[in-house]
Design an enzyme around this catalytic site. Structure first.
Site, PDB file in Angstrom:
ATOM      1  N   TYR A 196     -10.919  -0.734   8.003  1.00 43.85           N
ATOM      2  CA  TYR A 196      -9.887  -0.041   8.768  1.00 43.85           C
ATOM      3  C   TYR A 196     -10.400   0.399  10.142  1.00 43.85           C
ATOM      4  CZ  TYR A 196      -6.780  -0.032   4.753  1.00 43.85           C
ATOM      5  OH  TYR A 196      -5.944  -0.421   3.715  1.00 43.85           O
ATOM      6  N   ILE A 248       0.847  -1.182   0.000  1.00 47.37           N
ATOM      7  CA  ILE A 248       0.000   0.000   0.000  1.00 47.37           C
ATOM      8  C   ILE A 248       0.892   1.244   0.000  1.00 47.37           C
ATOM      9  CG2 ILE A 248      -1.793   1.252   1.271  1.00 47.37           C
ATOM     10  CD1 ILE A 248      -2.473  -1.496   2.603  1.00 47.37           C
ATOM     11  N   GLY A 249       0.735   2.115  -1.001  1.00 46.47           N
ATOM     12  CA  GLY A 249       1.536   3.331  -1.063  1.00 46.47           C
ATOM     13  C   GLY A 249       2.868   3.192  -1.770  1.00 46.47           C
ATOM     14  N   ALA A 250       3.099   2.057  -2.444  1.00 50.58           N
ATOM     15  CA  ALA A 250       4.401   1.836  -3.096  1.00 50.58           C
ATOM     16  C   ALA A 250       4.534   2.592  -4.419  1.00 50.58           C
ATOM     17  CB  ALA A 250       4.627   0.346  -3.325  1.00 50.58           C
ATOM     18  N   GLY A 251       3.401   3.015  -5.021  1.00 57.05           N
ATOM     19  CA  GLY A 251       3.463   3.765  -6.271  1.00 57.05           C
ATOM     20  C   GLY A 251       3.137   2.946  -7.504  1.00 57.05           C
ATOM     21  N   LYS A 252       2.470   1.807  -7.317  1.00 53.22           N
ATOM     22  CA  LYS A 252       2.221   0.916  -8.457  1.00 53.22           C
ATOM     23  C   LYS A 252       1.279   1.528  -9.495  1.00 53.22           C
ATOM     24  CE  LYS A 252      -0.728  -1.717  -5.282  1.00 53.22           C
ATOM     25  NZ  LYS A 252      -0.284  -0.956  -4.078  1.00 53.22           N
ATOM     26  N   THR A 253       0.245   2.250  -9.047  1.00 47.16           N
ATOM     27  CA  THR A 253      -0.678   2.866 -10.010  1.00 47.16           C
ATOM     28  C   THR A 253       0.008   4.010 -10.751  1.00 47.16           C
ATOM     29  OG1 THR A 253      -2.538   2.288  -8.577  1.00 47.16           O
ATOM     30  CG2 THR A 253      -2.952   3.914 -10.294  1.00 47.16           C
ATOM     31  N   ASP A 293      -2.064  -2.541 -12.580  1.00 48.21           N
ATOM     32  CA  ASP A 293      -1.466  -2.119 -11.304  1.00 48.21           C
ATOM     33  C   ASP A 293      -1.729  -3.129 -10.192  1.00 48.21           C
ATOM     34  OD1 ASP A 293      -4.143  -1.661 -10.758  1.00 48.21           O
ATOM     35  OD2 ASP A 293      -3.835   0.370  -9.967  1.00 48.21           O
TER      36      ASP A 293
END
Length: 377
Positions: A221, A187-192, A260
């Protein structure tokens, strides 16, 4: 992420080794400022407006998220780094390198420092002829004319001769070896972000996860134990439906597709979030679906350490993600790495992007492209 801007630049030189000047300029532009996706042929043209040695000229198309004025500033600095000396004289002069911003999308910009489209472009064959090579569906936003119309109307009759073809930097990366690339990461790695940039730069189709549409995500969450199973089941169903629908639109033997996510992420997240009995039931369902899913030709995993992931999550500002604990991200990362180790027939590339910002820093994006290029070779 907003689409990149399409920038057209005109390059010229008539001092020193002209071919080397042009080639170095293209390379520096690509590595430091924006992604060069098209390059015209190289032309030799007479000096325009003054007596001097003939010029070598070409035009390039650059993709960039930067503003027009930021690009101009960086281009001027690059000219200086490549040896251009601007003398305080009126009129035209010989130069080691000249980089003009000709167009920025189809915008009209009229500021003290920058005028776009370039006010003289329609009067100069050494700009129009290379631009024609780029095969763009571009119309002059003021004159409301396409390039072939501007060429017909131009009164410049200079003798502009083709010298040779020039190399396009991204052509070195043979992504056409693949039909289907999946980009994965925590989550948040920049894949998109990376998926969209690759798709725009290499003219690919995209399959993007529809995470924002999942009604269970904010609830998960808030209360993980209660909503984990419906969340993971809904994600699995949606991913299966989306991949089946999206890939059915494309020809996996002809189209180039960048996604993604890969559906196996469903099992990775489920193993972290579900109780043991729920996970066994989930895995039974997953195994049935997974057999039917096409496997990517290249699986890229973007690794970022937990501290950087938390910073990225905070920056992008999705309210329901702000309380994600570091331990949860570490479990997800370990799940991905265990999966990667277990895959014998998956073509995997792990790229450590912990200290990389491939959205805002062109050198970091080129680093990622080079990693992919090395994997292909």
């Amino acid at each position: 992420m907003n689409k990149q801007h399409q920038v057209i630049l005109s390059l010229g030189t008539n001092q020193g080794n002209r071919l080397e000047n042009i080639e170095r300029c293209i390379d520096f532009l690509h590595r430091e400022i924006g992604t060069i996706i098209k390059v015209s042929k190289l032309y030799e043209t007479p000096s325009w407006g003054f007596e001097s040695e003939p010029f070598y000229n070409c035009a390039v198309v650059m993709n960039s998220h930067k503003s027009a004025h930021q690009l101009l500033e960086e281009v001027l600095l690059l000219e200086e780094a490549l040896g251009r000396v601007r003398e305080d004289v009126t009129g035209y002069q010989a130069r080691m390198i000249d980089i003009d911003v000709i167009a920025y999308d189809e915008e009209i910009i009229a500021s003290e420092k920058l005028q776009v489209p370039h006010p003289q472009m329609q009067n100069r064959l050494f700009v129009l002829l290379p631009m024609r090579d780029l095969n763009l569906d571009w119309r002059h936003p003021i004159l409301q004319k396409y390039l072939h119309e501007l060429l017909v109307l131009s009164e410049d009759k200079s003798n502009c001769k083709v010298v040779q073809n020039l190399e396009i930097p991204i052509a070195k990366i043979k992504l056409d070896h693949f039909n289907y690339i999946a980009i994965e990461g925590n989550i948040g790695a920049g894949k998109t972000t990376l998926t969209n940039k690759l798709a725009e730069d290499f003219n690919a189709k995209t399959v993007l996860e529809r995470f924002a549409d999942n009604p269970f995500l904010p609830k998960f969450y808030e209360d993980q134990s209660r909503y984990a199973f419906p969340l993971e089941m809904s994600f699995l169903a949606d991913r299966y439906q989306q991949i089946s629908d999206d890939l059915a639109q494309f020809d996996l033997f002809k189209d180039f597709i960048v996604a993604d996510y890969h559906i196996f992420k469903s099992l990775i997240f489920a193993k972290v979030t579900l109780a043991e009995d729920e996970y066994r039931l989930y895995k039974t369902m997953f195994d049935i679906i997974y057999k039917e899913m096409p496997k990517p030709d290249l699986y890229i995993y973007l690794y970022q350490n937990t501290e950087r992931l938390l910073a990225n999550i905070k920056t992008r500002g999705r309210s329901y993600e702000q309380e994600i604990p570091a331990e949860y991200l570490e479990k997800i990362n370990n799940g991905y790495l265990d999966y990667i180790k277990s895959q014998k027939n998956l073509n995997v590339l792990i790229i450590d992007v912990t200290n990389r910002d491939f959205l805002n820093n062109q050198e970091d994006y080129v680093f990622v492209l080079e990693e992919i290029r090395n994997k292909i070779q």
